[in-house]
Scaffold this motif. Structure first.
Motif, short mmCIF file in Angstrom:
data_model
loop_
_atom_site.label_atom_id
_atom_site.label_comp_id
_atom_site.label_asym_id
_atom_site.label_seq_id
_atom_site.Cartn_x
_atom_site.Cartn_y
_atom_site.Cartn_z
N TYR A 1 66.72 45.88 4.92
CA TYR A 1 65.69 45.49 5.87
C TYR A 1 66.37 45.02 7.14
O TYR A 1 67.54 44.66 7.14
CB TYR A 1 64.74 44.44 5.29
CG TYR A 1 65.38 43.16 4.85
CD1 TYR A 1 65.45 42.06 5.70
CD2 TYR A 1 65.91 43.03 3.57
CE1 TYR A 1 66.03 40.87 5.30
CE2 TYR A 1 66.50 41.84 3.16
CZ TYR A 1 66.55 40.77 4.02
OH TYR A 1 67.12 39.59 3.62
N GLY A 2 65.64 45.05 8.25
CA GLY A 2 66.18 44.64 9.53
C GLY A 2 66.03 43.15 9.77
O GLY A 2 65.37 42.43 9.02
N ALA A 3 66.65 42.70 10.84
CA ALA A 3 66.68 41.27 11.17
C ALA A 3 65.29 40.69 11.41
O ALA A 3 65.06 39.52 11.17
CB ALA A 3 67.58 41.03 12.38
N THR A 4 64.36 41.51 11.88
CA THR A 4 63.02 41.00 12.17
C THR A 4 62.05 41.21 11.01
O THR A 4 60.90 40.79 11.10
CB THR A 4 62.44 41.67 13.43
OG1 THR A 4 62.38 43.09 13.21
CG2 THR A 4 63.30 41.36 14.65
N ALA A 5 62.49 41.83 9.94
CA ALA A 5 61.63 42.09 8.78
C ALA A 5 61.87 41.03 7.71
O ALA A 5 62.94 40.44 7.63
CB ALA A 5 61.91 43.47 8.21
N GLN A 6 60.87 40.82 6.90
CA GLN A 6 61.00 39.93 5.75
C GLN A 6 60.63 40.72 4.50
O GLN A 6 59.54 41.27 4.42
CB GLN A 6 60.07 38.73 5.88
CG GLN A 6 60.60 37.65 6.78
CD GLN A 6 61.91 37.07 6.27
OE1 GLN A 6 62.07 36.77 5.09
NE2 GLN A 6 62.87 36.92 7.17
N PRO A 7 61.53 40.79 3.52
CA PRO A 7 61.21 41.51 2.29
C PRO A 7 60.13 40.77 1.51
O PRO A 7 59.99 39.55 1.63
CB PRO A 7 62.52 41.54 1.53
CG PRO A 7 63.31 40.43 2.08
CD PRO A 7 62.87 40.22 3.49
N ASP A 8 59.39 41.50 0.71
CA ASP A 8 58.35 40.91 -0.11
C ASP A 8 58.92 40.58 -1.49
O ASP A 8 58.83 41.37 -2.42
CB ASP A 8 57.16 41.87 -0.23
CG ASP A 8 55.98 41.25 -0.96
OD1 ASP A 8 56.10 40.08 -1.40
OD2 ASP A 8 54.95 41.92 -1.10
#
Length: 128
Positions: free
Chosen positions: A102-109
């Motif tokens: 995932y990228g720096a601005t994404a948050q995994p679920d």
């Protein structure tokens, strides 16, 4: 085990070979079995109820924090190598490029079991 915690003099602690403080894991280098530097540990994910470390989040790519991807690695796939002063994972750079990330601005679920299964399946590790 000796400790200076609680004395007010220092928060340093002498730890045994099989334990480490989470704050010291962050920033530790990760290498593949060929000795290539893949990145460093950015964070760790711990089970709330059982306290087990589930994933090491490895930072890969980018420059000075820009353009980095974060790769959740099941803790079981990492082995600490005293000689290198870092963790070793049996994956090539090409395999890592295809791994869940995932990228720096994404948050995994982390609440979605399918997300955890996808990570563990990629690395051939049983899901909890």
């Amino acid at each position: 085990m000796s400790s200076t915690l609680g004395t007010g003099a220092s928060t340093e602690m002498e730890l045994g070979a099989d334990v480490i403080e989470a704050s010291r894991v962050n920033g530790t280098r990760v290498y593949n079995t060929d000795g290539d530097n893949l990145g460093h540990i950015h964070d760790i994910v711990i089970g709330k109820r059982d306290g087990r470390v589930r994933y090491a989040i490895m930072s890969f790519g980018g420059f000075l924090g820009i353009g980095e991807d974060y790769h959740p690695l099941p803790w079981e796939v990492l082995k600490y190598d005293e000689r290198q002063g870092g963790y070793v994972v049996g994956i090539t750079i090409d395999q890592l490029k295809e791994a869940p990330r995932y990228g720096a601005t994404a948050q995994p679920d982390w609440l979605d079991p399918a997300y955890g299964r996808r990570i563990n399946d990629y690395y051939g590790v049983a899901y909890y």
